[in-house]
Design a protein around this motif. Sequence first.
Motif, PDB file in Angstrom:
ATOM      1  N   HIS A 314      38.705-151.784 -38.743  1.00 33.41           N
ATOM      2  CA  HIS A 314      39.337-151.794 -40.062  1.00 33.41           C
ATOM      3  C   HIS A 314      38.288-152.008 -41.146  1.00 33.41           C
ATOM      4  O   HIS A 314      38.292-151.333 -42.182  1.00 33.41           O
ATOM      5  N   ASP A 315      37.377-152.944 -40.893  1.00 34.06           N
ATOM      6  CA  ASP A 315      36.321-153.217 -41.872  1.00 34.06           C
ATOM      7  C   ASP A 315      35.347-152.046 -41.968  1.00 34.06           C
ATOM      8  O   ASP A 315      34.868-151.716 -43.060  1.00 34.06           O
ATOM      9  N   HIS A 317      36.113-148.945 -41.524  1.00 31.99           N
ATOM     10  CA  HIS A 317      36.825-147.917 -42.294  1.00 31.99           C
ATOM     11  C   HIS A 317      36.735-148.201 -43.779  1.00 31.99           C
ATOM     12  O   HIS A 317      36.537-147.295 -44.593  1.00 31.99           O
ATOM     13  N   GLU A 318      36.878-149.472 -44.152  1.00 29.87           N
ATOM     14  CA  GLU A 318      36.770-149.833 -45.565  1.00 29.87           C
ATOM     15  C   GLU A 318      35.383-149.495 -46.113  1.00 29.87           C
ATOM     16  O   GLU A 318      35.251-148.964 -47.217  1.00 29.87           O
ATOM     17  N   SER A 322      36.843-145.933 -47.506  1.00 29.95           N
ATOM     18  CA  SER A 322      37.516-146.346 -48.730  1.00 29.95           C
ATOM     19  C   SER A 322      36.518-146.635 -49.827  1.00 29.95           C
ATOM     20  O   SER A 322      35.629-147.461 -49.703  1.00 29.95           O
ATOM     21  N   MET A 325      37.294-150.394 -51.986  1.00 33.67           N
ATOM     22  CA  MET A 325      37.393-151.512 -51.055  1.00 33.67           C
ATOM     23  C   MET A 325      37.823-152.777 -51.777  1.00 33.67           C
ATOM     24  O   MET A 325      37.256-153.147 -52.804  1.00 33.67           O
ATOM     25  N   SER A 326      38.843-153.405 -51.279  1.00 33.78           N
ATOM     26  CA  SER A 326      39.343-154.634 -51.878  1.00 33.78           C
ATOM     27  C   SER A 326      38.419-155.785 -51.512  1.00 33.78           C
ATOM     28  O   SER A 326      38.411-156.255 -50.389  1.00 33.78           O
ATOM     29  N   THR A 330      37.701-159.179 -48.210  1.00 34.95           N
ATOM     30  CA  THR A 330      36.468-159.011 -47.447  1.00 34.95           C
ATOM     31  C   THR A 330      35.973-160.360 -46.931  1.00 34.95           C
ATOM     32  O   THR A 330      35.739-161.274 -47.707  1.00 34.95           O
TER      33      THR A 330
END
Length: 349
Positions: A314-315, A317-318, A322, A325-326, A330
């Motif tokens: 998931h990280d 992918h961010e 993405s 990225m939020s 993080t």
Amino acid sequence: MPCAEECQEQIFQYNLLISGFFTLAALMVSLYQVVQHLKHYSNPYFQDRIMAILMMSPIYALSSFLSNIWMDSAHYLVALRDIYEAFFIYYFFTLLLAYLSFENNTINMERVYLYLEHKRLVHHLFPLTNVISPYRIQNKDDAMYFLRWCKIYILQYTILKPLSAFLDIALVKTDAGPFMSFLVKNIANFSVCFSLYYLIMFFAALDAPLKPFNPLLKFLSVKVTLFFTFWQQLAIGMVKPEILLFFDSTVPNFNGDHITLSIENTLVCFEMVVLSIATTIAFSYKDFELTYKSPLNMALLANILKSNISSTFHDIHEVTVSRTMSLQETPIIQPNDIEFSEKRPETTS
């Protein structure tokens, strides 16, 4: 006089015996500690990462031992070992973040940002201290910026190492030549140095708030092991011609690569015994000991490892896909989605 055919066969048998003994020792020490964590599973935020770290020794030792048995398949087994190492570094990073952000049985990243704001300046490590400007952290946005880049630089190894492992296998199969293999290996070597550099810088920047968790032994058990496995591979490669002088190359089916690989694998098996003992001390289940023991549930371990891998992807992918990225999320630190019949007691470290 060089070691002839019978001599080489005896060395091979002794090597299997020695590496098998070290592998069994590493498995017993590490898996005992994992089982105890499962029986005293009281803090998923910490123990999920700890159990993934403890699995490093069994995976490394077992893959190295099996490589000594099936030399022709060694590249696949070594690739599996090296890929887990890439995740291992990131698991340790997220464990440190969990230590820093854990509050009232949940994760609060605001604590990490406040710690960094109090730091003000985060200097690069020697010898780059006076070469590269330090990170200036005057507010939350600066803290998030520093944390974001630590995450990216540490995660890049998690991406590049598996790619380089698969590419190395492809090069071996296609007999692409030593130069391409050398190039791929050195890209991976540069990547791990970069990842460890930012892990150390993050650790150094937040050493004060991490002190209650006794992080030095934890950090050294990770760093020293990776240091030895990394440099011993390079060292054995450099002295390979001298090593092969002790063996008769006219023996049928002689393979110099198998000889040096078996030496490296046996050394790794021994180092995993040392690592299993160090991590048993550094990541003891006694920090989470309950007044009762939960029933042993090996499915829980599988779920924990799956959850850690899913969180890492998931990280990744961010970071790679993405563009929005939020930063407030993080990194992603979540416990396993498991129902508890008892209230989880807070951990005292």
